[in-house]
Enzyme design. Structure first.
Site, mmCIF file in Angstrom:
data_model
loop_
_atom_site.group_PDB
_atom_site.id
_atom_site.type_symbol
_atom_site.label_atom_id
_atom_site.label_comp_id
_atom_site.label_asym_id
_atom_site.label_seq_id
_atom_site.Cartn_x
_atom_site.Cartn_y
_atom_site.Cartn_z
ATOM 1 N N ARG A 183 0.952 -1.281 -0.183
ATOM 2 C CA ARG A 183 0.239 0.278 0.071
ATOM 3 C C ARG A 183 0.766 1.472 0.043
ATOM 4 O O ARG A 183 0.205 1.945 -0.957
ATOM 5 C CB ARG A 183 -0.921 0.044 1.027
ATOM 6 C CG ARG A 183 -1.848 1.326 1.416
ATOM 7 C CD ARG A 183 -2.734 1.343 2.007
ATOM 8 N NE ARG A 183 -3.387 2.881 3.184
ATOM 9 C CZ ARG A 183 -4.460 2.500 3.657
ATOM 10 N NH1 ARG A 183 -4.630 1.768 4.005
ATOM 11 N NH2 ARG A 183 -5.125 3.479 3.717
ATOM 12 N N HIS B 280 -16.756 3.692 -3.964
ATOM 13 C CA HIS B 280 -15.791 4.511 -3.966
ATOM 14 C C HIS B 280 -16.484 6.717 -4.802
ATOM 15 O O HIS B 280 -15.571 7.120 -4.721
ATOM 16 C CB HIS B 280 -14.461 4.555 -3.311
ATOM 17 C CG HIS B 280 -13.958 4.063 -2.347
ATOM 18 N ND1 HIS B 280 -12.681 3.876 -2.062
ATOM 19 C CD2 HIS B 280 -14.875 3.561 -1.785
ATOM 20 C CE1 HIS B 280 -12.901 2.889 -1.011
ATOM 21 N NE2 HIS B 280 -13.860 2.895 -0.947
ATOM 22 N N TYR C 95 -14.878 9.821 -0.798
ATOM 23 C CA TYR C 95 -13.982 10.453 -1.915
ATOM 24 C C TYR C 95 -13.556 11.028 -3.491
ATOM 25 O O TYR C 95 -12.865 11.391 -4.409
ATOM 26 C CB TYR C 95 -14.025 8.489 -2.517
ATOM 27 C CG TYR C 95 -13.414 8.016 -1.421
ATOM 28 C CD1 TYR C 95 -11.812 7.097 -1.773
ATOM 29 C CD2 TYR C 95 -13.990 6.989 -0.700
ATOM 30 C CE1 TYR C 95 -11.500 6.653 -0.789
ATOM 31 C CE2 TYR C 95 -13.563 5.980 0.590
ATOM 32 C CZ TYR C 95 -12.102 5.684 -0.119
ATOM 33 O OH TYR C 95 -11.584 4.689 1.385
#
Ligand code: NAD
Ligand code: G6P
Ligand code: MN
Length: 433
Positions: free
Chosen positions: A93, A199, A253
């Site tokens: 990540r 999102h 988002y």
């Protein structure tokens, strides 16, 4: 009794799930919970699995907890399978976030360039899981929480004949709870018609006790700094006139697309300081696991609320309960569109309020998205479709196409530079390339 199998069981979110199963035990009598992980996650699996056992023992419930690295054994005769794994762990990540930022592009681990790579790493694994499910538990439902949940659900719908899959995100339930707080009413009095993508979801209408309060909520949302309802994204209010004219609620988002400059500046600061979200979460996670080790701890510790996925157990367990009891209540999920949202391909995944039945979600037919949202939603949908195709085929040009059309990526040249660096950095988790 019901058998649940959770893949990525060593996740720090597992106590959320346990709390959900404990709270809903009367409606959803789970008898076996199988937590599955891989060698690299064994230590976390043991720690969180033992906490799960203590929580269940404290509640006095007869739920057996099995910890295993043998996925096929865990899947055998499961009724529901949930997935919450992270291929490459937080180290991957960190690369998803940092490599694009090095080139002044937002990384974003779900719908940005980072999301493309999280998809490229995750999709081969999820397709393997689906193959195993078809063999070992063909009647089970797969509730996928693993990000990028939209692209992952899309890949299953388009590249397998398995249909018992539901993608799940905590953002819609977080918005509902945030709106309830804003109006100072109980969560169960609020209903929102959600439509869009994971999102990238909009609230087309908001009801309090069945009466639309959308305009009031839009005023409240733009007057206060409450546009964000998840812990991983700082909330910044949008221009009031913009939201009024859009006529729909946004999700946190959306800031990446409607406030790209501000979000990039924010992320670049964290890049310099070594505090991108992956770094923050690494620290949070190690603190959480220190807490989980305490043999006297038998509840979900409050620190877990600092993770972005808060309320995920509510979303997952209420979904499983409604399928199991054929409840026919309305919940937002990621499922096959089949005409529910106009302009999005029928066979694509959408995030939409759906009636939850024993045969799965039946999306509400909500029709058109606001004109102002249609283009961006289709752009992200195309990104998800082409990203899924790249993940399945391992085709370089397809991956470059996906990277280039992402709205956060400014040019094909930059796309190629980021793509090449990320392919190299993530090589060990990309067997298809
Ligand atoms: P994490 O880094 O703790 O990973 C969870 C576990 O997955 C680890 O124990 C790891 O060993 C294991 N794992 C890795 N590869 C695996 C594999 N091939 N098979 C089985 N297990 C494997 O992750 P986390 O921060 O707890 O998040 C878990 C996942 O949930 C992520 O994909 C994250 O994006 C997702 N998530 C989704 C939402 C949502 O709204 N849908 C919210 C929060 C988190
Ligand atoms: C939100 C999103 C998730 C995302 C998470 C990140 O809740 O819905 O899809 O994975 O936040 O949280 P984290 O604490 O890992 O940054
Ligand atoms: Mn999510």
């Amino acid at each position: 009794g019901i058998k649940i199998t959770t893949i990525g069981g060593g996740s720090s979110y597992t106590p959320e799930l346990i709390e959900g199963f404990i709270n809903r035990y009367e409606e959803l009598p789970v008898s076996e919970l199988w937590l599955v992980d891989i060698e690299a996650g064994k230590e976390k699996l043991d720690i969180v699995g033992n906490l799960a056992r203590r929580m269940i023992q404290k509640a006095g419930l007869p739920i057996e907890v099995h910890l295993t690295l043998d996925r096929q054994k865990a899947l055998k005769d499961a009724d529901f399978v949930t997935t919450q794994f992270r291929v490459g762990l937080l180290e991957a990540r960190s690369k998803d976030e940092r490599i694009p930022l090095k080139h002044a592009v937002i990384g974003q681990e779900t719908n940005g360039p980072g999301g493309l790579f999280k998809g490229l790493r995750t999709i081969p694994v999820i397709l393997d899981i689906v193959r195993d499910m078809k063999e070992y538990c063909p009647d089970a439902w797969l509730i996928n929480f693993t990000n990028p949940a939209g692209m992952v659900t899309e890949a299953i719908l388009r590249y397998t004949d398995f249909r018992k899959v539901i993608g799940l995100c905590n953002v819609p339930i977080g918005i509902e709870m945030g709106v309830a707080r804003l109006l100072d009413v109980d969560h169960d009095r609020i209903r929102i018609d959600f439509a869009g993508l994971n999102h990238m979801v909009y609230g087309l209408d908001v009801y309090l006790d069945g009466v639309s309060v959308k305009d009031r909520v839009i005023e409240l949302l733009s007057a206060e700094d409450t546009s964000s309802f998840v812990k991983n994204i700082d909330g910044q209010a949008f221009e009031q006139g913009f939201i009024r004219a859009l006529g729909a609620l946004t999700c946190p988002y959306h800031q990446f697309y409607y406030k790209t400059d501000e979000m990039l500046a924010h992320d670049l600061k964290n890049y310099e300081a070594g505090t991108t979200r992956a770094e923050v979460v690494k620290k949070l996670e190690s603190e959480l696991f220190e807490r989980y080790k305490d043999p006297d701890l038998a509840i979900k510790p409050p620190q877990l609320a600092e993770r972005g996925g808060a309320h995920y157990s509510d979303a997952a367990v209420r979904l499983i309960t409604s399928i199991y009891t054929d409840k026919k209540d309305i919940q937002p999920v990621n499922t096959i569109n089949n005409g529910a949202i106009s302009g999005i391909p029928d066979d694509s995944a959408v995030e939409i309020s759906s009636l939850i039945t024993k045969d799965g979600p039946k999306p509400l037919v909500l029709g058109d998205l606001p004109v102002a949202a249609q283009g961006l939603v289709m752009q992200i949908k195309s990104f998800e479709r082409i990203g899924a195709e790249a993940a399945v085929t391992g085709n370089y040009d397809t991956a470059l196409l996906a990277m280039t059309i992402n709205p956060l990526v400014p040019s094909d040249k930059v796309a190629k530079v980021i793509l090449d660096e990320m392919l190299e950095a993530h090589q060990e988790h990309l067997p298809q390339f």
